[in-house]
Design an enzyme around this catalytic site. Structure first.
Site, PDB file in Angstrom:
ATOM      1  N   PRO A   1      62.906  41.325  44.638  1.00 13.21           N
ATOM      2  CA  PRO A   1      62.720  41.480  43.191  1.00 13.21           C
ATOM      3  C   PRO A   1      61.743  40.414  42.696  1.00 13.21           C
ATOM      4  O   PRO A   1      61.794  39.269  43.145  1.00 13.21           O
ATOM      5  CB  PRO A   1      64.120  41.288  42.617  1.00 13.21           C
ATOM      6  CG  PRO A   1      64.895  40.566  43.677  1.00 13.21           C
ATOM      7  CD  PRO A   1      64.270  40.945  44.987  1.00 13.21           C
ATOM      8  N   HIS A   2      60.828  40.820  41.825  1.00 12.00           N
ATOM      9  CA  HIS A   2      59.814  39.873  41.369  1.00 12.00           C
ATOM     10  C   HIS A   2      59.316  40.238  39.981  1.00 12.00           C
ATOM     11  O   HIS A   2      59.409  41.392  39.573  1.00 12.00           O
ATOM     12  CB  HIS A   2      58.636  39.823  42.357  1.00 12.00           C
ATOM     13  CG  HIS A   2      57.999  41.158  42.611  1.00 12.00           C
ATOM     14  ND1 HIS A   2      58.532  42.054  43.507  1.00 12.00           N
ATOM     15  CD2 HIS A   2      56.905  41.746  42.090  1.00 12.00           C
ATOM     16  CE1 HIS A   2      57.768  43.139  43.540  1.00 12.00           C
ATOM     17  NE2 HIS A   2      56.790  42.988  42.682  1.00 12.00           N
ATOM     18  N   ALA A   3      58.814  39.217  39.284  1.00 15.54           N
ATOM     19  CA  ALA A   3      58.293  39.435  37.940  1.00 15.54           C
ATOM     20  C   ALA A   3      57.413  38.273  37.520  1.00 15.54           C
ATOM     21  O   ALA A   3      57.546  37.161  38.025  1.00 15.54           O
ATOM     22  CB  ALA A   3      59.441  39.586  36.942  1.00 15.54           C
TER      23      ALA A   3
END
Length: 154
Positions: free
Chosen positions: A69-71
């Protein structure tokens, strides 16, 4: 990699050998809380919103038992990678339908697009190697995980 040293991006307090929650959203919040507790996130709600928005666009279950998960978000001031692993695996909607056992959460500042891509690319490339995945699953200390990451992401 041009981004900072791995011990700066992933200090020991961002590495957990505890079992994360068994759901994707629970695991994402678990990883995020590592970063919050380490003082890396200024606004938990904004960071969580950015992570969950990214999950809605496309899965971050990349296959091979890996979830990333990344942002990009203004809730962090520098690139941050948190790590956890799951014994049984977590459904991350991966294309190969395998549960994610190795979890990496990447947060970079909103204007940090280049760092974001470099970290994601380096992690993805190194995690394609079965020996790297096995070493991370077998690591018995946070320091060992950090050493493995330093070797493969360099």
């Amino acid at each position: 990699m041009d981004v900072e040293d791995i011990s700066t991006i992933t200090p020991l307090e961002l590495i957990s050998l505890e079992e994360p929650p068994a759901t994707k959203d629970g695991a994402i919040e678990f990883l995020l809380d590592l970063a919050v507790d380490a003082g890396r996130v200024s606004d938990r709600d904004a960071a969580l919103s950015a992570l969950l928005e990214r999950e809605e666009e496309a899965t971050t279950g990349v296959g091979f038992g890996i979830g990333i998960p990344h942002a990009k978000t203004d809730a962090v001031s520098k690139p941050t990678v948190a790590f956890a692993r799951s014994t049984d695996g977590i459904d991350f909607d991966a294309m190969d339908d395998k549960p994610a056992r190795l979890l990496f959460m990447i947060l970079v500042p909103a204007e940090g697009g280049e760092d974001h891509l470099q970290i994601l690319s380096a992690l993805s490339r190194s995690l394609m190697h079965e020996d790297v995945r096995e070493n991370l699953l077998d690591a018995e200390s946070e320091e060992t995980v950090q050493d493995i990451l330093a070797e493969v992401v360099a």
